[in-house]
Design a protein around this motif. Sequence first.
Motif, PDB file in Angstrom:
ATOM      1  N   ARG A  38       0.848  -1.199   0.000  1.00 47.75           N
ATOM      2  CA  ARG A  38       0.000   0.000   0.000  1.00 47.75           C
ATOM      3  C   ARG A  38       0.884   1.251   0.000  1.00 47.75           C
ATOM      4  O   ARG A  38       0.671   2.175  -0.787  1.00 47.75           O
ATOM      5  N   PHE A  39       1.895   1.277   0.872  1.00 48.17           N
ATOM      6  CA  PHE A  39       2.820   2.408   0.945  1.00 48.17           C
ATOM      7  C   PHE A  39       3.490   2.631  -0.411  1.00 48.17           C
ATOM      8  O   PHE A  39       3.571   3.762  -0.899  1.00 48.17           O
ATOM      9  N   TRP A  40       3.972   1.553  -1.023  1.00 45.98           N
ATOM     10  CA  TRP A  40       4.679   1.665  -2.297  1.00 45.98           C
ATOM     11  C   TRP A  40       3.752   2.176  -3.392  1.00 45.98           C
ATOM     12  O   TRP A  40       4.143   2.993  -4.223  1.00 45.98           O
ATOM     13  N   GLY A  41       2.492   1.695  -3.410  1.00 42.23           N
ATOM     14  CA  GLY A  41       1.529   2.160  -4.410  1.00 42.23           C
ATOM     15  C   GLY A  41       1.278   3.654  -4.301  1.00 42.23           C
ATOM     16  O   GLY A  41       1.280   4.375  -5.301  1.00 42.23           O
ATOM     17  N   ILE A  42       1.079   4.128  -3.081  1.00 43.65           N
ATOM     18  CA  ILE A  42       0.844   5.565  -2.864  1.00 43.65           C
ATOM     19  C   ILE A  42       2.104   6.349  -3.221  1.00 43.65           C
ATOM     20  O   ILE A  42       2.037   7.418  -3.833  1.00 43.65           O
ATOM     21  N   LYS A  43       3.259   5.798  -2.886  1.00 45.72           N
ATOM     22  CA  LYS A  43       4.533   6.447  -3.203  1.00 45.72           C
ATOM     23  C   LYS A  43       4.724   6.601  -4.718  1.00 45.72           C
ATOM     24  O   LYS A  43       5.344   7.559  -5.176  1.00 45.72           O
ATOM     25  N   GLN A  44       4.179   5.668  -5.512  1.00 47.76           N
ATOM     26  CA  GLN A  44       4.286   5.743  -6.972  1.00 47.76           C
ATOM     27  C   GLN A  44       3.316   6.758  -7.563  1.00 47.76           C
ATOM     28  O   GLN A  44       3.356   7.029  -8.756  1.00 47.76           O
ATOM     29  N   GLY A  45       2.406   7.276  -6.728  1.00 44.45           N
ATOM     30  CA  GLY A  45       1.489   8.299  -7.196  1.00 44.45           C
ATOM     31  C   GLY A  45       0.022   7.898  -7.191  1.00 44.45           C
ATOM     32  O   GLY A  45      -0.833   8.676  -7.608  1.00 44.45           O
ATOM     33  N   ALA A  46      -0.284   6.682  -6.736  1.00 43.01           N
ATOM     34  CA  ALA A  46      -1.685   6.234  -6.710  1.00 43.01           C
ATOM     35  C   ALA A  46      -2.502   7.146  -5.796  1.00 43.01           C
ATOM     36  O   ALA A  46      -2.028   7.604  -4.762  1.00 43.01           O
ATOM     37  N   ASP A  47      -3.749   7.378  -6.200  1.00 36.36           N
ATOM     38  CA  ASP A  47      -4.657   8.227  -5.433  1.00 36.36           C
ATOM     39  C   ASP A  47      -5.482   7.413  -4.449  1.00 36.36           C
ATOM     40  O   ASP A  47      -6.163   7.977  -3.588  1.00 36.36           O
ATOM     41  N   GLY A  48      -5.431   6.095  -4.585  1.00 42.09           N
ATOM     42  CA  GLY A  48      -6.161   5.215  -3.692  1.00 42.09           C
ATOM     43  C   GLY A  48      -5.643   3.798  -3.829  1.00 42.09           C
ATOM     44  O   GLY A  48      -4.910   3.478  -4.771  1.00 42.09           O
ATOM     45  N   TYR A  49      -6.020   2.940  -2.873  1.00 46.72           N
ATOM     46  CA  TYR A  49      -5.526   1.564  -2.856  1.00 46.72           C
ATOM     47  C   TYR A  49      -6.626   0.678  -2.302  1.00 46.72           C
ATOM     48  O   TYR A  49      -7.125   0.919  -1.206  1.00 46.72           O
ATOM     49  N   LEU A  50      -7.028  -0.327  -3.065  1.00 42.53           N
ATOM     50  CA  LEU A  50      -8.102  -1.231  -2.673  1.00 42.53           C
ATOM     51  C   LEU A  50      -7.618  -2.657  -2.850  1.00 42.53           C
ATOM     52  O   LEU A  50      -7.088  -3.005  -3.903  1.00 42.53           O
ATOM     53  N   THR A  51      -7.789  -3.475  -1.804  1.00 46.87           N
ATOM     54  CA  THR A  51      -7.325  -4.848  -1.900  1.00 46.87           C
ATOM     55  C   THR A  51      -8.461  -5.789  -2.298  1.00 46.87           C
ATOM     56  O   THR A  51      -9.617  -5.578  -1.941  1.00 46.87           O
ATOM     57  N   LYS A  52      -8.089  -6.810  -3.059  1.00 50.62           N
ATOM     58  CA  LYS A  52      -9.021  -7.855  -3.485  1.00 50.62           C
ATOM     59  C   LYS A  52      -9.062  -8.926  -2.407  1.00 50.62           C
ATOM     60  O   LYS A  52      -8.026  -9.182  -1.789  1.00 50.62           O
ATOM     61  N   PRO A  53     -10.161  -9.585  -2.202  1.00 56.28           N
ATOM     62  CA  PRO A  53     -11.450  -9.293  -2.811  1.00 56.28           C
ATOM     63  C   PRO A  53     -12.078  -8.059  -2.162  1.00 56.28           C
ATOM     64  O   PRO A  53     -11.828  -7.765  -0.992  1.00 56.28           O
ATOM     65  N   PHE A  54     -12.868  -7.343  -2.918  1.00 54.37           N
ATOM     66  CA  PHE A  54     -13.527  -6.142  -2.419  1.00 54.37           C
ATOM     67  C   PHE A  54     -15.020  -6.254  -2.691  1.00 54.37           C
ATOM     68  O   PHE A  54     -15.443  -7.009  -3.566  1.00 54.37           O
ATOM     69  N   SER A  55     -15.801  -5.500  -1.949  1.00 56.85           N
ATOM     70  CA  SER A  55     -17.235  -5.466  -2.222  1.00 56.85           C
ATOM     71  C   SER A  55     -17.504  -4.364  -3.241  1.00 56.85           C
ATOM     72  O   SER A  55     -16.725  -3.414  -3.371  1.00 56.85           O
ATOM     73  N   GLU A  56     -18.601  -4.500  -3.944  1.00 55.28           N
ATOM     74  CA  GLU A  56     -18.977  -3.481  -4.924  1.00 55.28           C
ATOM     75  C   GLU A  56     -19.152  -2.130  -4.232  1.00 55.28           C
ATOM     76  O   GLU A  56     -18.753  -1.096  -4.774  1.00 55.28           O
ATOM     77  N   SER A  57     -19.712  -2.135  -3.031  1.00 52.69           N
ATOM     78  CA  SER A  57     -19.921  -0.867  -2.318  1.00 52.69           C
ATOM     79  C   SER A  57     -18.588  -0.224  -1.930  1.00 52.69           C
ATOM     80  O   SER A  57     -18.457   0.998  -1.975  1.00 52.69           O
ATOM     81  N   GLU A  58     -17.582  -1.032  -1.567  1.00 54.97           N
ATOM     82  CA  GLU A  58     -16.253  -0.477  -1.271  1.00 54.97           C
ATOM     83  C   GLU A  58     -15.671   0.196  -2.506  1.00 54.97           C
ATOM     84  O   GLU A  58     -15.112   1.291  -2.420  1.00 54.97           O
ATOM     85  N   LEU A  59     -15.811  -0.467  -3.646  1.00 51.66           N
ATOM     86  CA  LEU A  59     -15.288   0.085  -4.895  1.00 51.66           C
ATOM     87  C   LEU A  59     -16.017   1.370  -5.251  1.00 51.66           C
ATOM     88  O   LEU A  59     -15.388   2.398  -5.552  1.00 51.66           O
ATOM     89  N   HIS A  60     -17.348   1.374  -5.169  1.00 44.15           N
ATOM     90  CA  HIS A  60     -18.124   2.561  -5.499  1.00 44.15           C
ATOM     91  C   HIS A  60     -17.761   3.731  -4.596  1.00 44.15           C
ATOM     92  O   HIS A  60     -17.625   4.876  -5.066  1.00 44.15           O
ATOM     93  N   GLU A  61     -17.573   3.443  -3.311  1.00 44.02           N
ATOM     94  CA  GLU A  61     -17.233   4.512  -2.362  1.00 44.02           C
ATOM     95  C   GLU A  61     -15.871   5.127  -2.672  1.00 44.02           C
ATOM     96  O   GLU A  61     -15.712   6.349  -2.684  1.00 44.02           O
ATOM     97  N   LEU A  62     -14.895   4.277  -2.955  1.00 49.37           N
ATOM     98  CA  LEU A  62     -13.561   4.788  -3.259  1.00 49.37           C
ATOM     99  C   LEU A  62     -13.538   5.557  -4.581  1.00 49.37           C
ATOM    100  O   LEU A  62     -12.890   6.602  -4.681  1.00 49.37           O
ATOM    101  N   ILE A  63     -14.278   5.094  -5.571  1.00 49.59           N
ATOM    102  CA  ILE A  63     -14.361   5.820  -6.838  1.00 49.59           C
ATOM    103  C   ILE A  63     -14.989   7.200  -6.591  1.00 49.59           C
ATOM    104  O   ILE A  63     -14.477   8.212  -7.072  1.00 49.59           O
ATOM    105  N   ALA A  64     -16.079   7.239  -5.851  1.00 50.65           N
ATOM    106  CA  ALA A  64     -16.749   8.509  -5.574  1.00 50.65           C
ATOM    107  C   ALA A  64     -15.843   9.481  -4.832  1.00 50.65           C
ATOM    108  O   ALA A  64     -15.884  10.689  -5.087  1.00 50.65           O
ATOM    109  N   GLN A  65     -15.013   8.983  -3.942  1.00 53.19           N
ATOM    110  CA  GLN A  65     -14.080   9.836  -3.204  1.00 53.19           C
ATOM    111  C   GLN A  65     -12.951  10.347  -4.094  1.00 53.19           C
ATOM    112  O   GLN A  65     -12.359  11.383  -3.823  1.00 53.19           O
ATOM    113  N   THR A  66     -12.648   9.601  -5.159  1.00 51.05           N
ATOM    114  CA  THR A  66     -11.473   9.894  -5.975  1.00 51.05           C
ATOM    115  C   THR A  66     -11.776  10.787  -7.173  1.00 51.05           C
ATOM    116  O   THR A  66     -10.960  11.637  -7.527  1.00 51.05           O
TER     117      THR A  66
END
Length: 121
Positions: free
Chosen positions: A92-120
């Motif tokens: 997660r740290f490395w992903g954010i360090k590369q410039g990612a705006d968010g980080y979501l681990t699999k498996p994820f729920s559809e609601s988790e994905l929708h929430e993170l997309i809306a925030q981003t």
Amino acid sequence: MSEKLILVVDDSPTDRQIAVSACQAKGYRVESAAEGEEALRKALDLKPDLILLDVILPQKNGFQVCRQLKSSPETQAIKIIMVTSKSQDSDRFWGIKQGADGYLTKPFSESELHELIAQTI
């Protein structure tokens, strides 16, 4: 309906389809790619609003793709959410360090994905 475009990048056809379907259910336009080089080409051509980017990819991994997109003036404004099975804090740290705006681990729920997309975007 949203006019936002999301690029889903995952080498697993099943995981790619899950993310595509979840995005389409919220009215986003969606394109997809199965590997790193294809993701870079499509990001440059399409200029999506958001990229959902797996880490483990053929050719170039997601960390490399993210770093390359964020370092180019043409693509640096594209929002990127890493979507991966790599769940260690160091990943997660490395992903954010590369410039990612968010980080979501699999498996994820559809609601988790929708929430993170809306925030981003």
